[in-house]
Design an enzyme around this catalytic site. Structure first.
Site, PDB file in Angstrom:
ATOM      1  N   TYR A 144       6.442  10.878   0.903  1.00  0.00           N
ATOM      2  CA  TYR A 144       6.351   9.436   0.641  1.00  0.00           C
ATOM      3  C   TYR A 144       6.064   9.189  -0.844  1.00  0.00           C
ATOM      4  O   TYR A 144       6.776   8.434  -1.525  1.00  0.00           O
ATOM      5  CB  TYR A 144       5.261   8.807   1.519  1.00  0.00           C
ATOM      6  CG  TYR A 144       4.821   7.448   1.064  1.00  0.00           C
ATOM      7  CD1 TYR A 144       5.687   6.363   1.115  1.00  0.00           C
ATOM      8  CD2 TYR A 144       3.538   7.239   0.555  1.00  0.00           C
ATOM      9  CE1 TYR A 144       5.289   5.114   0.675  1.00  0.00           C
ATOM     10  CE2 TYR A 144       3.131   6.002   0.120  1.00  0.00           C
ATOM     11  CZ  TYR A 144       4.008   4.938   0.175  1.00  0.00           C
ATOM     12  OH  TYR A 144       3.614   3.704  -0.272  1.00  0.00           O
ATOM     13  N   LYS A 148       8.564   7.613  -4.086  1.00  0.00           N
ATOM     14  CA  LYS A 148       8.235   6.561  -5.050  1.00  0.00           C
ATOM     15  C   LYS A 148       8.376   7.099  -6.475  1.00  0.00           C
ATOM     16  O   LYS A 148       8.797   6.383  -7.392  1.00  0.00           O
ATOM     17  CB  LYS A 148       6.807   6.056  -4.819  1.00  0.00           C
ATOM     18  CG  LYS A 148       6.622   5.326  -3.504  1.00  0.00           C
ATOM     19  CD  LYS A 148       7.240   3.936  -3.537  1.00  0.00           C
ATOM     20  CE  LYS A 148       6.949   3.174  -2.250  1.00  0.00           C
ATOM     21  NZ  LYS A 148       7.375   1.775  -2.307  1.00  0.00           N
TER      22      LYS A 148
HETATM   23  C1  UD1 Z   1      -2.432   6.053   2.210  1.00  0.00           C
HETATM   24  C2  UD1 Z   1      -1.603   5.841   0.961  1.00  0.00           C
HETATM   25  C3  UD1 Z   1      -0.870   4.536   0.951  1.00  0.00           C
HETATM   26  C4  UD1 Z   1      -0.129   4.343   2.251  1.00  0.00           C
HETATM   27  C5  UD1 Z   1      -1.136   4.446   3.379  1.00  0.00           C
HETATM   28  C6  UD1 Z   1      -0.516   4.261   4.764  1.00  0.00           C
HETATM   29  C7  UD1 Z   1      -2.654   7.113  -0.792  1.00  0.00           C
HETATM   30  C8  UD1 Z   1      -3.478   7.074  -2.006  1.00  0.00           C
HETATM   31  N1  UD1 Z   1      -2.434   5.932  -0.209  1.00  0.00           N
HETATM   32  O1  UD1 Z   1      -3.655   5.319   2.152  1.00  0.00           O
HETATM   33  O2  UD1 Z   1       0.041   4.509  -0.137  1.00  0.00           O
HETATM   34  O3  UD1 Z   1       0.492   3.084   2.280  1.00  0.00           O
HETATM   35  O4  UD1 Z   1      -1.692   5.740   3.354  1.00  0.00           O
HETATM   36  O5  UD1 Z   1       0.077   5.375   5.269  1.00  0.00           O
HETATM   37  O6  UD1 Z   1      -2.220   8.148  -0.354  1.00  0.00           O
HETATM   38  N2  UD1 Z   1      -9.190   6.439   8.450  1.00  0.00           N
HETATM   39  C9  UD1 Z   1      -9.999   6.765   9.531  1.00  0.00           C
HETATM   40  N3  UD1 Z   1      -9.577   6.437  10.794  1.00  0.00           N
HETATM   41  C10 UD1 Z   1      -8.381   5.793  11.018  1.00  0.00           C
HETATM   42  C11 UD1 Z   1      -7.566   5.459   9.912  1.00  0.00           C
HETATM   43  C12 UD1 Z   1      -7.998   5.798   8.641  1.00  0.00           C
HETATM   44  O7  UD1 Z   1     -11.072   7.352   9.370  1.00  0.00           O
HETATM   45  O8  UD1 Z   1      -8.058   5.541  12.194  1.00  0.00           O
HETATM   46  C13 UD1 Z   1      -9.641   6.779   7.105  1.00  0.00           C
HETATM   47  C14 UD1 Z   1      -8.703   7.696   6.350  1.00  0.00           C
HETATM   48  O9  UD1 Z   1      -9.018   9.024   6.539  1.00  0.00           O
HETATM   49  C15 UD1 Z   1      -8.908   7.244   4.909  1.00  0.00           C
HETATM   50  C16 UD1 Z   1      -9.291   5.780   5.010  1.00  0.00           C
HETATM   51  O10 UD1 Z   1      -9.683   5.579   6.373  1.00  0.00           O
HETATM   52  O11 UD1 Z   1      -9.982   7.928   4.346  1.00  0.00           O
HETATM   53  C17 UD1 Z   1      -8.159   4.840   4.685  1.00  0.00           C
HETATM   54  O12 UD1 Z   1      -7.013   5.240   5.442  1.00  0.00           O
HETATM   55  P1  UD1 Z   1      -5.654   4.392   5.443  1.00  0.00           P
HETATM   56  O13 UD1 Z   1      -5.984   2.966   5.699  1.00  0.00           O
HETATM   57  O14 UD1 Z   1      -4.718   5.082   6.373  1.00  0.00           O
HETATM   58  O15 UD1 Z   1      -5.107   4.486   3.947  1.00  0.00           O
HETATM   59  P2  UD1 Z   1      -4.893   5.795   3.014  1.00  0.00           P
HETATM   60  O16 UD1 Z   1      -4.561   6.967   3.827  1.00  0.00           O
HETATM   61  O17 UD1 Z   1      -6.073   5.905   2.112  1.00  0.00           O
END
Ligand code: UD1
Length: 331
Positions: A144, A148
Protein backbone atom coordinates in the site's frame (compact mmCIF):
# COMPACT_ATOMS: atom_id res chain seq x y z
CA UNK A 1 -11.38 36.54 -8.93
CA UNK A 2 -12.76 33.90 -11.26
CA UNK A 3 -14.38 30.85 -9.77
CA UNK A 4 -11.94 27.95 -9.27
CA UNK A 5 -12.69 24.55 -10.76
CA UNK A 6 -11.37 21.31 -9.27
CA UNK A 7 -11.46 17.62 -10.12
CA UNK A 8 -11.43 15.34 -7.06
CA UNK A 9 -10.89 11.61 -7.55
CA UNK A 10 -12.16 9.60 -4.61
CA UNK A 11 -14.22 12.57 -3.46
CA UNK A 12 -16.91 10.21 -2.14
CA UNK A 13 -14.48 8.67 0.35
CA UNK A 14 -13.64 9.69 3.92
CA UNK A 15 -10.90 12.31 3.48
CA UNK A 16 -11.92 13.21 -0.09
CA UNK A 17 -15.50 14.08 0.92
CA UNK A 18 -14.26 16.43 3.64
CA UNK A 19 -11.93 18.15 1.16
CA UNK A 20 -14.85 18.55 -1.25
CA UNK A 21 -16.81 20.20 1.57
CA UNK A 22 -13.92 22.59 2.20
CA UNK A 23 -13.66 23.46 -1.51
CA UNK A 24 -17.42 24.09 -1.75
CA UNK A 25 -17.17 26.38 1.28
CA UNK A 26 -14.65 28.38 -0.74
CA UNK A 27 -17.19 28.71 -3.52
CA UNK A 28 -15.34 26.48 -5.99
CA UNK A 29 -16.81 24.31 -8.74
CA UNK A 30 -16.09 20.70 -7.83
CA UNK A 31 -16.38 17.56 -9.93
CA UNK A 32 -15.91 14.24 -8.12
CA UNK A 33 -14.75 11.11 -9.94
CA UNK A 34 -15.49 8.01 -7.87
CA UNK A 35 -16.39 4.41 -8.71
CA UNK A 36 -18.32 4.14 -5.40
CA UNK A 37 -16.59 0.83 -4.58
CA UNK A 38 -15.44 2.33 -1.27
CA UNK A 39 -16.98 5.79 -1.42
CA UNK A 40 -20.63 6.72 -0.96
CA UNK A 41 -22.97 8.74 -3.17
CA UNK A 42 -24.38 10.48 -0.08
CA UNK A 43 -20.88 11.60 0.94
CA UNK A 44 -20.77 13.95 -2.06
CA UNK A 45 -22.42 17.10 -0.77
CA UNK A 46 -25.00 18.93 -2.88
CA UNK A 47 -23.15 21.51 -4.91
CA UNK A 48 -20.52 19.08 -6.17
CA UNK A 49 -21.07 17.05 -9.34
CA UNK A 50 -20.49 13.31 -9.07
CA UNK A 51 -19.19 11.38 -12.08
CA UNK A 52 -19.36 7.64 -11.40
CA UNK A 53 -16.35 6.23 -13.19
CA UNK A 54 -13.22 4.19 -12.73
CA UNK A 55 -9.57 5.18 -12.88
CA UNK A 56 -8.96 1.81 -14.52
CA UNK A 57 -10.77 3.12 -17.61
CA UNK A 58 -8.14 5.27 -19.39
CA UNK A 59 -10.47 6.68 -22.06
CA UNK A 60 -13.04 7.82 -19.46
CA UNK A 61 -10.28 9.38 -17.37
CA UNK A 62 -8.80 11.06 -20.41
CA UNK A 63 -12.18 12.49 -21.42
CA UNK A 64 -12.84 13.88 -17.94
CA UNK A 65 -9.37 15.35 -17.43
CA UNK A 66 -9.63 16.79 -20.95
CA UNK A 67 -12.93 18.47 -20.04
CA UNK A 68 -11.01 21.12 -18.10
CA UNK A 69 -9.62 23.59 -17.54
CA UNK A 70 -8.98 22.51 -13.95
CA UNK A 71 -7.20 24.71 -11.44
CA UNK A 72 -6.04 21.51 -9.75
CA UNK A 73 -6.67 17.78 -9.60
CA UNK A 74 -6.93 16.22 -6.12
CA UNK A 75 -6.26 12.50 -6.08
CA UNK A 76 -7.76 10.44 -3.24
CA UNK A 77 -9.16 7.41 -5.06
CA UNK A 78 -7.26 4.40 -3.73
CA UNK A 79 -7.42 1.16 -1.86
CA UNK A 80 -6.08 1.77 1.65
CA UNK A 81 -6.04 -1.43 3.67
CA UNK A 82 -2.46 -2.09 4.72
CA UNK A 83 -3.21 -5.69 5.72
CA UNK A 84 -4.96 -6.50 2.45
CA UNK A 85 -2.04 -5.03 0.51
CA UNK A 86 0.34 -7.46 2.19
CA UNK A 87 -1.83 -10.36 0.96
CA UNK A 88 -2.54 -8.92 -2.49
CA UNK A 89 0.45 -6.73 -3.39
CA UNK A 90 -0.25 -6.52 -7.11
CA UNK A 91 -3.82 -5.43 -6.57
CA UNK A 92 -2.38 -2.37 -4.81
CA UNK A 93 0.57 -1.77 -7.12
CA UNK A 94 -1.74 -1.93 -10.15
CA UNK A 95 -4.95 -0.29 -8.91
CA UNK A 96 -3.27 2.41 -6.85
CA UNK A 97 0.14 2.71 -8.49
CA UNK A 98 -0.50 2.17 -12.18
CA UNK A 99 -3.93 3.83 -12.28
CA UNK A 100 -2.52 6.80 -10.37
CA UNK A 101 0.34 7.14 -12.84
CA UNK A 102 -2.11 7.01 -15.77
CA UNK A 103 -4.08 9.82 -14.15
CA UNK A 104 -0.90 11.91 -13.90
CA UNK A 105 -0.14 11.17 -17.56
CA UNK A 106 -3.60 12.46 -18.51
CA UNK A 107 -3.01 15.59 -16.38
CA UNK A 108 0.27 16.23 -18.17
CA UNK A 109 -1.29 15.77 -21.62
CA UNK A 110 -4.14 18.12 -20.79
CA UNK A 111 -1.87 20.71 -19.14
CA UNK A 112 -3.39 20.54 -15.65
CA UNK A 113 -1.21 22.96 -13.63
CA UNK A 114 -1.51 21.52 -10.09
CA UNK A 115 -1.93 18.07 -8.55
CA UNK A 116 -2.51 17.24 -4.87
CA UNK A 117 -1.90 13.64 -3.77
CA UNK A 118 -3.36 11.89 -0.76
CA UNK A 119 -0.26 10.02 0.44
CA UNK A 120 0.57 8.19 3.65
CA UNK A 121 2.95 7.92 6.59
CA UNK A 122 3.19 4.24 5.66
CA UNK A 123 5.96 5.46 3.32
CA UNK A 124 8.32 5.61 6.28
CA UNK A 125 8.04 1.98 7.37
CA UNK A 126 9.60 1.60 10.78
CA UNK A 127 11.45 4.91 11.13
CA UNK A 128 14.62 5.23 13.19
CA UNK A 129 13.68 8.62 14.62
CA UNK A 130 10.62 10.42 15.89
CA UNK A 131 8.88 12.70 15.08
CA UNK A 132 8.88 11.79 11.39
CA UNK A 133 9.78 14.77 9.27
CA UNK A 134 10.23 14.85 5.50
CA UNK A 135 13.92 13.92 5.74
CA UNK A 136 13.28 10.50 7.30
CA UNK A 137 14.28 7.74 4.91
CA UNK A 138 11.48 6.34 2.77
CA UNK A 139 11.11 2.58 3.08
CA UNK A 140 7.43 1.70 2.62
CA UNK A 141 6.04 -0.67 5.23
CA UNK A 142 3.65 -2.37 2.78
CA UNK A 143 2.63 -2.61 -0.88
CA UNK A 144 0.00 0.00 0.00
CA UNK A 145 2.72 2.48 1.01
CA UNK A 146 4.81 1.44 -2.00
CA UNK A 147 1.89 2.16 -4.34
CA UNK A 148 1.66 5.70 -2.99
CA UNK A 149 5.42 6.10 -3.37
CA UNK A 150 5.13 5.01 -7.03
CA UNK A 151 2.74 7.91 -7.55
CA UNK A 152 4.99 10.33 -5.67
CA UNK A 153 7.89 9.35 -7.95
CA UNK A 154 5.79 9.79 -11.08
CA UNK A 155 4.85 13.25 -9.80
CA UNK A 156 8.53 14.05 -9.31
CA UNK A 157 9.20 13.40 -13.01
CA UNK A 158 6.00 15.10 -14.11
CA UNK A 159 7.31 18.20 -12.36
CA UNK A 160 10.91 17.90 -13.60
CA UNK A 161 10.04 17.26 -17.22
CA UNK A 162 6.58 18.68 -17.78
CA UNK A 163 6.25 21.35 -15.08
CA UNK A 164 3.20 19.77 -13.38
CA UNK A 165 3.40 21.16 -9.85
CA UNK A 166 2.36 18.76 -7.11
CA UNK A 167 1.85 18.46 -3.37
CA UNK A 168 2.23 15.04 -1.74
CA UNK A 169 0.54 15.02 1.67
CA UNK A 170 1.56 12.09 3.85
CA UNK A 171 -1.21 11.68 6.37
CA UNK A 172 -0.77 10.14 9.74
CA UNK A 173 -4.06 8.87 11.21
CA UNK A 174 -7.04 10.66 9.72
CA UNK A 175 -9.72 10.88 12.42
CA UNK A 176 -12.94 12.60 13.44
CA UNK A 177 -15.77 13.77 11.20
CA UNK A 178 -17.44 16.88 9.83
CA UNK A 179 -18.37 18.97 12.92
CA UNK A 180 -21.64 19.90 11.17
CA UNK A 181 -22.54 16.19 11.14
CA UNK A 182 -23.01 15.89 7.36
CA UNK A 183 -20.08 13.53 6.71
CA UNK A 184 -18.29 10.77 8.56
CA UNK A 185 -16.13 7.66 8.33
CA UNK A 186 -17.85 4.61 6.82
CA UNK A 187 -15.55 1.82 5.66
CA UNK A 188 -16.64 -1.70 4.84
CA UNK A 189 -14.98 -3.60 6.38
CA UNK A 190 -14.07 -1.11 9.10
CA UNK A 191 -10.51 -1.57 10.35
CA UNK A 192 -9.74 1.77 12.01
CA UNK A 193 -9.41 2.10 15.73
CA UNK A 194 -11.72 5.02 16.53
CA UNK A 195 -14.84 3.83 14.64
CA UNK A 196 -14.33 0.30 15.98
CA UNK A 197 -14.04 1.58 19.56
CA UNK A 198 -17.18 3.68 19.09
CA UNK A 199 -19.14 0.72 17.71
CA UNK A 200 -17.96 -1.41 20.62
CA UNK A 201 -19.13 1.11 23.21
CA UNK A 202 -22.46 1.50 21.39
CA UNK A 203 -22.90 -2.28 21.58
CA UNK A 204 -22.94 -2.64 17.80
CA UNK A 205 -19.91 -4.93 17.77
CA UNK A 206 -18.22 -7.30 20.17
CA UNK A 207 -15.50 -5.93 22.44
CA UNK A 208 -12.64 -4.08 20.77
CA UNK A 209 -9.44 -6.16 20.39
CA UNK A 210 -6.42 -4.10 21.40
CA UNK A 211 -3.59 -5.20 19.14
CA UNK A 212 -0.71 -5.76 21.54
CA UNK A 213 0.18 -4.47 25.00
CA UNK A 214 3.93 -5.09 25.10
CA UNK A 215 5.15 -2.33 22.84
CA UNK A 216 7.94 -0.06 24.05
CA UNK A 217 5.51 2.73 24.98
CA UNK A 218 4.44 4.00 28.43
CA UNK A 219 1.25 1.88 28.55
CA UNK A 220 2.44 -0.86 26.18
CA UNK A 221 -0.03 -0.04 23.37
CA UNK A 222 0.81 1.59 20.02
CA UNK A 223 1.00 5.35 19.74
CA UNK A 224 -0.34 7.21 16.70
CA UNK A 225 -0.84 10.80 15.59
CA UNK A 226 -4.58 11.34 15.08
CA UNK A 227 -5.26 14.39 12.92
CA UNK A 228 -8.80 15.67 12.49
CA UNK A 229 -10.10 15.26 8.96
CA UNK A 230 -11.07 18.96 8.79
CA UNK A 231 -7.51 19.95 9.64
CA UNK A 232 -6.34 17.57 6.92
CA UNK A 233 -8.76 19.20 4.49
CA UNK A 234 -7.41 22.62 5.44
CA UNK A 235 -3.87 21.43 4.62
CA UNK A 236 -5.03 20.49 1.10
CA UNK A 237 -6.38 23.98 0.52
CA UNK A 238 -3.33 25.72 1.93
CA UNK A 239 -0.81 23.88 -0.23
CA UNK A 240 -2.47 25.21 -3.40
CA UNK A 241 -0.72 28.56 -2.93
CA UNK A 242 2.64 26.80 -2.66
CA UNK A 243 2.02 25.22 -6.04
CA UNK A 244 2.11 28.60 -7.74
CA UNK A 245 5.86 28.49 -7.17
CA UNK A 246 7.06 24.90 -6.65
CA UNK A 247 6.23 21.31 -5.86
CA UNK A 248 6.09 20.26 -2.20
CA UNK A 249 5.75 17.21 0.02
CA UNK A 250 4.61 17.43 3.60
CA UNK A 251 3.99 15.11 6.50
CA UNK A 252 0.63 15.97 8.02
CA UNK A 253 -0.06 15.31 11.69
CA UNK A 254 -0.46 17.17 14.94
CA UNK A 255 2.91 16.20 16.40
CA UNK A 256 1.07 14.74 19.38
CA UNK A 257 0.79 11.00 19.93
CA UNK A 258 -1.93 9.01 21.67
CA UNK A 259 -1.88 5.34 22.62
CA UNK A 260 -4.62 2.85 21.86
CA UNK A 261 -5.55 3.07 25.54
CA UNK A 262 -5.74 6.87 25.35
CA UNK A 263 -8.19 6.45 22.48
CA UNK A 264 -10.38 3.90 24.24
CA UNK A 265 -10.46 6.12 27.33
CA UNK A 266 -11.43 9.17 25.26
CA UNK A 267 -14.23 7.20 23.55
CA UNK A 268 -15.36 6.05 27.00
CA UNK A 269 -15.47 9.65 28.29
CA UNK A 270 -17.55 10.79 25.31
CA UNK A 271 -19.93 7.82 25.58
CA UNK A 272 -20.22 8.06 29.35
CA UNK A 273 -19.30 4.40 29.83
CA UNK A 274 -16.13 2.38 29.27
CA UNK A 275 -15.27 0.76 25.93
CA UNK A 276 -15.43 -3.02 26.29
CA UNK A 277 -12.12 -4.48 25.13
CA UNK A 278 -10.02 -7.62 25.08
CA UNK A 279 -6.27 -7.84 24.75
CA UNK A 280 -5.34 -9.29 21.36
CA UNK A 281 -2.16 -10.18 19.55
CA UNK A 282 -0.03 -7.49 17.89
CA UNK A 283 -1.00 -6.86 14.26
CA UNK A 284 1.67 -7.63 11.70
CA UNK A 285 3.56 -4.57 10.51
CA UNK A 286 2.39 -2.18 13.26
CA UNK A 287 5.17 0.17 14.40
CA UNK A 288 5.15 1.06 18.12
CA UNK A 289 5.08 4.83 17.60
CA UNK A 290 4.28 7.02 14.57
CA UNK A 291 4.19 10.76 15.18
CA UNK A 292 4.44 13.43 12.50
CA UNK A 293 7.00 16.20 12.36
CA UNK A 294 4.82 18.70 10.52
CA UNK A 295 6.91 21.82 11.07
CA UNK A 296 7.52 22.34 7.35
CA UNK A 297 3.80 22.46 6.58
CA UNK A 298 3.22 24.92 9.42
CA UNK A 299 6.14 27.16 8.49
CA UNK A 300 5.40 27.25 4.75
CA UNK A 301 1.61 27.52 4.81
CA UNK A 302 0.63 28.75 8.29
CA UNK A 303 -1.31 25.51 8.86
CA UNK A 304 -2.28 25.11 12.51
CA UNK A 305 -4.48 22.18 13.52
CA UNK A 306 -7.69 23.51 15.06
CA UNK A 307 -8.60 20.23 16.74
CA UNK A 308 -5.94 19.88 19.41
CA UNK A 309 -8.13 18.22 22.04
CA UNK A 310 -8.42 14.46 21.55
CA UNK A 311 -11.90 14.38 23.11
CA UNK A 312 -13.10 16.93 20.57
CA UNK A 313 -11.75 14.84 17.69
CA UNK A 314 -13.37 11.70 19.06
CA UNK A 315 -16.63 13.54 19.81
CA UNK A 316 -17.11 14.55 16.15
CA UNK A 317 -16.62 10.92 15.08
CA UNK A 318 -18.92 9.70 17.86
CA UNK A 319 -21.75 12.06 16.98
CA UNK A 320 -21.78 11.02 13.32
CA UNK A 321 -21.55 7.31 14.06
CA UNK A 322 -24.19 7.38 16.75
CA UNK A 323 -26.56 9.16 14.37
CA UNK A 324 -25.75 6.82 11.43
CA UNK A 325 -25.89 3.22 12.70
CA UNK A 326 -25.62 1.90 9.13
CA UNK A 327 -23.14 4.52 8.01
CA UNK A 328 -24.33 6.11 4.75
CA UNK A 329 -26.60 3.10 4.36
CA UNK A 330 -25.65 2.18 0.81
CA UNK A 331 -23.39 -0.82 1.40
C1 UD1 B 1 -2.54 2.60 8.82
C2 UD1 B 1 -1.92 3.50 7.77
C3 UD1 B 1 -2.93 4.30 7.01
C4 UD1 B 1 -4.04 3.41 6.52
C5 UD1 B 1 -4.64 2.71 7.72
C6 UD1 B 1 -5.79 1.77 7.37
C7 UD1 B 1 0.32 3.99 8.51
C8 UD1 B 1 1.22 5.00 9.10
N1 UD1 B 1 -0.96 4.38 8.37
O1 UD1 B 1 -2.89 3.34 9.99
O2 UD1 B 1 -2.30 4.94 5.92
O3 UD1 B 1 -5.03 4.18 5.88
O4 UD1 B 1 -3.63 1.90 8.30
O5 UD1 B 1 -5.41 0.55 6.91
O6 UD1 B 1 0.71 2.90 8.20
N2 UD1 B 1 -5.82 -1.01 16.63
C9 UD1 B 1 -6.25 -1.87 17.63
N3 UD1 B 1 -7.40 -2.59 17.45
C10 UD1 B 1 -8.15 -2.48 16.29
C11 UD1 B 1 -7.71 -1.60 15.28
C12 UD1 B 1 -6.54 -0.88 15.48
O7 UD1 B 1 -5.60 -2.00 18.67
O8 UD1 B 1 -9.17 -3.17 16.19
C13 UD1 B 1 -4.60 -0.24 16.83
C14 UD1 B 1 -3.53 -0.49 15.80
O9 UD1 B 1 -2.67 -1.50 16.18
C15 UD1 B 1 -2.84 0.86 15.72
C16 UD1 B 1 -3.91 1.87 16.07
O10 UD1 B 1 -4.95 1.12 16.70
O11 UD1 B 1 -1.84 0.94 16.69
C17 UD1 B 1 -4.48 2.59 14.87
O12 UD1 B 1 -4.85 1.60 13.90
P1 UD1 B 1 -5.60 1.99 12.54
O13 UD1 B 1 -6.76 2.85 12.87
O14 UD1 B 1 -5.85 0.71 11.81
O15 UD1 B 1 -4.56 2.88 11.73
P2 UD1 B 1 -3.01 2.59 11.38
O16 UD1 B 1 -2.77 1.15 11.24
O17 UD1 B 1 -2.18 3.33 12.38
Amino acid sequence: MSRKRYLVTGGAGFVGSHVVAALLERNADVVVLDNLSIGHRAAVLPGAELVVGDLADPSAVDALVGAGPWDAVFHFAALSLVGESVRLPFKYLLENGVNGIRLIDACVRHAVPRFVLSSTANLFGTPDRMPIDEEVRIDPASPYGESKFMIERALHWANEIHGLRSACLRYFNAAGADPQGRLGEDHNPETHLIPLAIDAVLGRRPALAIFGSDYATPDGTCIRDYVHVNDLADAHIRVLDQLDRRSVRYNVGTGQGYSVRDITEAVGRIAGRPVPYVMGQPRMGDAAILIAGAEALRADTGWIPQFTDLDEVVATAYRWREAHPGGYGDK
